[in-house]
Design a protein around this motif. Sequence first.
Motif, PDB file in Angstrom:
ATOM      1  N   ASP A  14       5.352   8.333 -10.950  1.00  0.00           N
ATOM      2  CA  ASP A  14       5.149   8.736  -9.553  1.00  0.00           C
ATOM      3  C   ASP A  14       3.973   9.696  -9.433  1.00  0.00           C
ATOM      4  OD1 ASP A  14       7.402   7.366  -8.458  1.00  0.00           O
ATOM      5  OD2 ASP A  14       8.721   9.034  -9.023  1.00  0.00           O
ATOM      6  N   HIS A  63      -1.286   7.743  -1.349  1.00  0.00           N
ATOM      7  CA  HIS A  63       0.067   7.507  -1.870  1.00  0.00           C
ATOM      8  C   HIS A  63       1.087   7.496  -0.729  1.00  0.00           C
ATOM      9  CE1 HIS A  63      -2.205   8.939  -5.361  1.00  0.00           C
ATOM     10  NE2 HIS A  63      -1.389   8.152  -6.053  1.00  0.00           N
ATOM     11  N   GLY A  65       3.367   5.373   0.190  1.00  0.00           N
ATOM     12  CA  GLY A  65       4.737   5.015  -0.161  1.00  0.00           C
ATOM     13  C   GLY A  65       5.522   6.220  -0.638  1.00  0.00           C
ATOM     14  N   ARG A  68       6.170   8.628   2.290  1.00  0.00           N
ATOM     15  CA  ARG A  68       7.300   8.183   3.125  1.00  0.00           C
ATOM     16  C   ARG A  68       8.632   8.422   2.416  1.00  0.00           C
ATOM     17  NH1 ARG A  68       3.695   3.656   3.954  1.00  0.00           N
ATOM     18  NH2 ARG A  68       2.675   3.933   5.954  1.00  0.00           N
ATOM     19  N   ARG A  69       8.684   8.083   1.142  1.00  0.00           N
ATOM     20  CA  ARG A  69       9.925   8.243   0.365  1.00  0.00           C
ATOM     21  C   ARG A  69      10.402   9.697   0.354  1.00  0.00           C
ATOM     22  NH1 ARG A  69       9.556   7.455  -5.931  1.00  0.00           N
ATOM     23  NH2 ARG A  69      10.891   9.206  -6.373  1.00  0.00           N
TER      24      ARG A  69
END
Length: 108
Positions: A14, A63, A65, A68-69
């Motif tokens: 990540d 980044h 994604g 949002r996560r």
Amino acid sequence: MGATDDAGRLTAADLGGPLGERATLVQFSSAFCAPCRATRRVLAEVSAMVEGVGHVEIDAEAHLGLVRRLRIERTPTVLVLDADGAVVRRAAGQPRRADVIAALGAAV
């Protein structure tokens, strides 16, 4: 957000680099964010002072994604991760060095 919640745990994949041995300071930034530059300096100072603490800066726009996560709503946002990558503290806005050091206490 619990420690077992996948949204609250980050991996080296990540982050695009290894987790700190004891804790990791993760900074979400954007290109034209003046407070992000000051935050970068504060987090770099703290990670240099405290053994085993890493500092990773992530470009929020690149980044989306992950943004949002983790529900990142503004930059800078700083996450404090423990040695296992669990998010133990988070704050939006430019932090003071004393506050970052205090937040690390929850991670190490």
